[in-house]
Design an enzyme around this catalytic site. Structure first.
Site, PDB file in Angstrom:
ATOM      1  N   ARG A 168       0.850  -1.194   0.000  1.00 19.11           N
ATOM      2  CA  ARG A 168       0.000   0.000   0.000  1.00 19.11           C
ATOM      3  C   ARG A 168       0.887   1.246   0.000  1.00 19.11           C
ATOM      4  O   ARG A 168       1.504   1.568   1.003  1.00 19.11           O
ATOM      5  CB  ARG A 168      -0.931   0.013   1.210  1.00 19.11           C
ATOM      6  CG  ARG A 168      -1.785   1.280   1.273  1.00 19.11           C
ATOM      7  CD  ARG A 168      -3.018   1.164   2.160  1.00 19.11           C
ATOM      8  NE  ARG A 168      -2.718   1.012   3.567  1.00 19.11           N
ATOM      9  CZ  ARG A 168      -3.639   1.118   4.532  1.00 19.11           C
ATOM     10  NH1 ARG A 168      -4.911   1.391   4.217  1.00 19.11           N
ATOM     11  NH2 ARG A 168      -3.309   0.948   5.804  1.00 19.11           N
ATOM     12  N   ASP A 451      -3.809   3.159  13.551  1.00 20.39           N
ATOM     13  CA  ASP A 451      -2.995   3.754  12.497  1.00 20.39           C
ATOM     14  C   ASP A 451      -3.457   5.183  12.270  1.00 20.39           C
ATOM     15  O   ASP A 451      -4.208   5.741  13.082  1.00 20.39           O
ATOM     16  CB  ASP A 451      -3.014   2.904  11.222  1.00 20.39           C
ATOM     17  CG  ASP A 451      -4.387   2.839  10.562  1.00 20.39           C
ATOM     18  OD1 ASP A 451      -5.294   3.620  10.920  1.00 20.39           O
ATOM     19  OD2 ASP A 451      -4.560   2.003   9.654  1.00 20.39           O
TER      20      ASP A 451
END
Length: 536
Positions: A168, A451
């Protein structure tokens, strides 16, 4: 400052550490320069288009399915590419950053796929930007190992089936300030993509898989078109057949939920499906309609489950859209970290199991976990539904018809806005930012792996509650004075909990940045942009 021989106009201002030359090769940097010169102007145009949409929504416009792309949605003849090798069975996907220890843990986890995260679970320190693809290259070569400061050794085990790596990169909005082309900062997205593809792409092809990606934070199919053009430019430049790259798109912004089919269509020869990025999606709901009052006010973030009406509509539309077009539908994150407290584990495992059972029964082909200790539970739940089948793309969900009104039905979300929720947003947000500023983007807080989406929704809810004059369940109104008082109290609690280690942290910077984002008159689209400016 370094200028790479043979790559005119490209400069590197970050330090060149041991083995960085294995990633920052002329081949990789030529690709960075090519992608920047061909696509950066369009990238900036797409970012400007986002701002135009924000202004229109503030003036009373709404979101809906696009009339100009109706023909794409109504054309039943097109499908995305067949699943690529290593992406056929995705019943459990492990997520995490790409430092050496976490990479080894992910490879040993038993998951079918690993989302190697250079985005929300990664803090974009220059060393992390380069070490990420370096660690991935070592993992593919079978040479990855790590010894902790305490002397504990980590190695990839011989008795596990290695997961398929899916990288990602950063979102379109983030720059890479340590690499410039023709005097301009480059795109973090394109730098992460190019460095991994140039160093690891052919290695992945040689081992029978390919270079696979997760694409974050997109808000329109035109942004997906930009990625597709990047894929074709890169494949042509490196001599890789078109269609070798595959990408799964995270539907984690409110606008993208109305363009799922169009996004698949843009990427169709490179598409590997869509993912339900639940936390960022909630953040985007707040961000998109932040000025529109009570119709888009969310209660405490931990009370917004996937079964509330607007989230249910979003996931059901995602499964139906993906399977209609032959694509994988991947479920959301289980962020729980197993605890030493059996009672905490029992309650949390039950919640995770119920969440994964809902996803599997709804037709999702797999789902995410953030800790190796949750892999077997997720695998067990999906196997109970899938059996020997690798996926359930054949479950078309044609019974589901989701309307724009259902996607926009935030008002019916049950739950309260409480002082405890306000305190949690402030405390968790500051703790995450402090860690991010020091270079760690995946942080365990209160038995959850947090996150960047955590900090984003935390500060966004505080901003929304403050600027809409929300009254808490205890009758107190959210004011700047209240936010600042609770911040002081939570900082004292954090200091007491951290003890002597508190003095060595970046707590003053984290507190100042959180308050700047939460109480300022103007809302900043991404916390990570001003945070990145505070990084070396």
């Amino acid at each position: 400052m370094s200028t790479i021989a043979g790559v005119d106009g490209l400069e590197i201002t970050g330090p060149i550490e041991d083995r960085f030359d294995e990633i920052l090769t002329p081949r990789a940097l030529e690709l960075v320069a090519l992608l920047h010169r061909e696509l950066n102007g369009r990238r900036l145009e797409r970012l400007a288009a986002r701002q135009e949409r924000v202004r229109a929504l503030a003036d009373g416009a709404s979101l809906g399915f696009l009339e100009e792309t109706r023909s794409i949605r109504e054309d039943d003849s097109w499908q995305v590419a067949h699943p690529a090798p290593g992406l056929v069975d995705r019943r459990v996907e492990m997520t995490g950053p790409t430092d050496r220890k976490m990479t080894i843990n992910a490879l040993n986890s038993g998951a079918k796929c690993w989302l190697a995260d250079q985005e929300d679970a990664n803090s974009p320190l220059w060393t992390n930007v380069v070490n990420g693809p370096l660690n991935l290259m070592d993992s593919i070569d079978g040479t990855l190992e790590f010894t902790s400061p305490e002397g504990k050794e980590y190695r990839v085990r011989d008795d596990v089936e290695l997961p398929t790596i899916i990288v990602r990169p950063r979102g379109w909005h983030l720059p890479e300030k340590h690499i410039t082309v023709d005097g301009e900062q480059t795109s973090g997205s394109l730098v992460d993509f190019a460095l991994y593809l140039a160093s690891c792409g052919q290695k992945q092809i040689d081992r029978g898989q390919g270079p696979y990606f997760y694409l974050p934070k997109m808000e329109s199919h035109l942004e997906a078109r930009l990625w597709n053009d990047a894929f074709n430019l890169a494949q042509d430049h490196l001599g890789i057949p078109r269609g070798t790259i595959r990408a799964t798109v995270l539907i984690e912004t409110y606008p993208a939920a109305f363009e799922m089919e169009e996004i698949l269509h843009e990427l169709r020869e490179h598409s590997a499906g869509l993912n339900a990025g639940r936390w960022d999606y909630m953040f985007s709901v707040v961000k998109t309609f932040r000025t529109r009052g009570e119709d888009f006010l969310l209660p405490d973030r931990n009370s917004v489950t996937m079964t509330v009406p607007f989230m249910r509509a979003y996931t059901e539309l995602l499964v139906r859209t993906c399977h209609k077009r032959g694509a994988h539908a991947i479920g959301g994150m289980a962020a729980f970290i197993p605890s030493k407290d059996p009672a905490v584990n029992e309650q949390a495992f039950a919640k995770v199991r119920a969440d994964k059972e809902r996803e599997a029964n709804d037709g999702f082909d797999g789902s995410w976990v953030a800790h190796p200790g949750m892999v077997e539970l997720c695998k067990e739940v999906f196997t109970a539904v899938l059996g020997e089948r690798p996926n359930q793309i054949d479950k078309k969900r044609e019974d589901m018809q989701v309307t724009a009104e259902q996607l926009l039905d935030v008002r019916s979300t049950p739950g309260e806005i409480t002082e405890a929720g306000l305190r949690s947003n402030i405390s968790v947000g500051i703790q995450y930012i402090e860690s991010w500023l020091r270079g760690s983007g995946a942080v365990g807080i209160n038995n959850l792996m947090e996150d960047a989406a955590t900090a984003e929704i935390s500060r966004s809810q505080v901003w929304q509650w403050l600027h809409n004059g929300v009254q808490l369940s205890n009758g107190e109104t959210v004011t700047r004075e209240l936010v600042e008082r609770i911040t002081d109290e939570e900082m004292k609690a954090i200091a007491e909990a951290r003890g002597d280690s508190f003095a060595s942290g970046r707590w003053d910077d984290a507190r100042a940045l959180f308050l700047e984002m939460a109480v300022s008159d103007e809302y900043s689209d991404f916390l990570t942009l001003p945070a990145y400016e505070r990084m070396p």
